[in-house]
Write an enzyme that holds these catalytic residues in place. Sequence first.
Site, short mmCIF file in Angstrom:
data_model
loop_
_atom_site.label_atom_id
_atom_site.label_comp_id
_atom_site.label_asym_id
_atom_site.label_seq_id
_atom_site.Cartn_x
_atom_site.Cartn_y
_atom_site.Cartn_z
CG HIS A 64 -2.06 1.05 1.05
ND1 HIS A 64 -3.38 0.74 1.57
CD2 HIS A 64 -2.14 2.30 0.46
CE1 HIS A 64 -3.97 1.90 1.40
NE2 HIS A 64 -3.19 2.51 0.72
CG HIS B 69 -10.19 4.18 1.58
ND1 HIS B 69 -9.19 5.02 1.81
CD2 HIS B 69 -11.30 4.85 2.02
CE1 HIS B 69 -9.50 6.13 2.40
NE2 HIS B 69 -10.79 6.10 2.59
CG HIS C 193 -6.09 2.09 5.15
ND1 HIS C 193 -7.59 1.80 5.09
CD2 HIS C 193 -5.85 2.82 4.09
CE1 HIS C 193 -7.98 2.62 4.29
NE2 HIS C 193 -6.83 3.11 3.62
CG ASN D 43 -4.48 7.69 -4.68
OD1 ASN D 43 -3.57 7.14 -4.91
ND2 ASN D 43 -4.73 8.36 -3.83
CG ASP E 168 -6.20 3.43 -0.84
OD1 ASP E 168 -6.84 3.16 0.29
OD2 ASP E 168 -5.40 4.04 -0.72
CG LEU F 137 5.25 4.96 -5.92
CD1 LEU F 137 5.75 3.88 -7.03
CD2 LEU F 137 6.39 5.27 -5.17
NE ARG F 138 0.87 11.39 -2.50
CZ ARG F 138 -0.42 11.19 -1.79
NH1 ARG F 138 -1.15 10.42 -2.77
NH2 ARG F 138 -0.28 11.09 -0.73
CG HIS G 92 0.34 15.02 1.54
ND1 HIS G 92 -0.48 14.98 0.30
CD2 HIS G 92 -0.38 14.02 2.51
CE1 HIS G 92 -1.49 14.23 0.73
NE2 HIS G 92 -1.33 13.54 1.97
CG ASP H 256 -2.30 4.63 3.50
OD1 ASP H 256 -2.10 4.94 2.45
OD2 ASP H 256 -3.10 5.18 4.32
ZN LIG Z 1 -6.98 4.53 2.07
#
Ligand SMILES: [Zn+2]
Length: 422
Positions: free
Chosen positions: A58, A177, A230, A92, A150, A61-62, A307, A303
């Site tokens: 989980h 999620h 999670h 995402n 997620d 990596l953006r 940021h 997770d």
């Molecule tokens: Zn999540």
Amino acid sequence: MTILIKNGTAFVNHKFQIRDILIKKGRIARIAKTLPDKADRTIDASGKHVFPGFVDIHVHLRDPGQTYKEDIVSGTRSAARGGFTSLCAMPNTDPVVDNIATVDYIQRRAKDLGSARVYVIGAMTKKSEGKEISEMATMQSGGIVAVSDDGNCVQNAKLMLNCMRYATNFGLPLVIHAEDYNLAGKGQIHGGRIASKLGLSGLSGLAEEVIVSRDIMLAENTGSRLHIAHISTARSIELVRQAKQRGVNVTCEVTPHHLLLTEDACLGFDTNTKMKPPLRPEQDRLACLAALKDGTIDCIATDHAPHADFEKVREFDLAPFGIIGLETAFCALYHHLVKPGLLTLERLAEALTSAPARVLALASAELKSGVPADLNIIDLEASTTFTEESILSKGKNTPWLGQTLSGKVLYTLLEGRITWGD
Ligand SMILES: [Zn+2]
């Protein structure tokens, strides 16, 4: 190039034993009590522990689209520094991984530039909007290992049922999620004592439990492979425990922060304690730990959610949810759980290696001859201080910032190549 790792305390066949490990052409060639000292390079691991490379199923990596937060290069370097050799990238990103072109992009970039093996998880619905099923079939032929929305949660039970039926046709596990948006509202932290004290809106455990309950029922109906990301409350865990007893094909993961921290950590308004699901009361944390020990919780996943400072260093209710986890995971868990005798080193090792690999049917993460030489060498007597300068992730958003924790990852090897260490 051959590498010999001498005298390490290696996790082989589910127990720690002193072993020599010979690596040839990227694979483990031999493991034995003593091997002849004839290699291009010898690493003396006396007094150190050798683990199979950690597996994190989980990770955010953006990349593509939010590379100011993290990218495939920085994210996989961060993984290597934490002892991880394999990770699953959540979809995402921007654009969302709901098509084969984006799957290809991540796989190619990770292969060319990455310091870890990257498995791709595809979106369950188009743009993860929870409206229409994604192109699971083409993404599966491109090698995705699971589907997930997620960060979002499919609210419509009928659509979720269809996602399960469709994914199951292609043998894809579904990672959820669990969050009911109506029940979650605008919650910032767990809806309880601390939220009232701080005047923040609360996120009830029910928002998670209702979806966990719904999706277990849907998975039971469809025979799908369901994995709950999670997990964080005692009641969610109880639902999984009962479902497993009935034979439902369900697994779940817990994060290091839900094992180590409670809602009390939010008292200082540190935005590095703001995540979804939120940090819970002590009884939930203890339930997570007990369930990890008895196997109701299958594995640990970080997770990892980087940021940028300008996003996280601001008013609590405006800051985004999530913290990084790849570099701190092992040391935090070893320091706070294994060292005080609350968890065995063997269970921690499993929960970071073979267990997550099994959950998403990835290549086995064990030290044995013939497999790719994915492993790490850790000095449990040394310690690591996590500072903004030393953290390799672009995100510095961790509640362990500035802290010194026991354990130090000395080397990480991916297919026999040193990805962390000298
Ligand atoms: Zn999540």
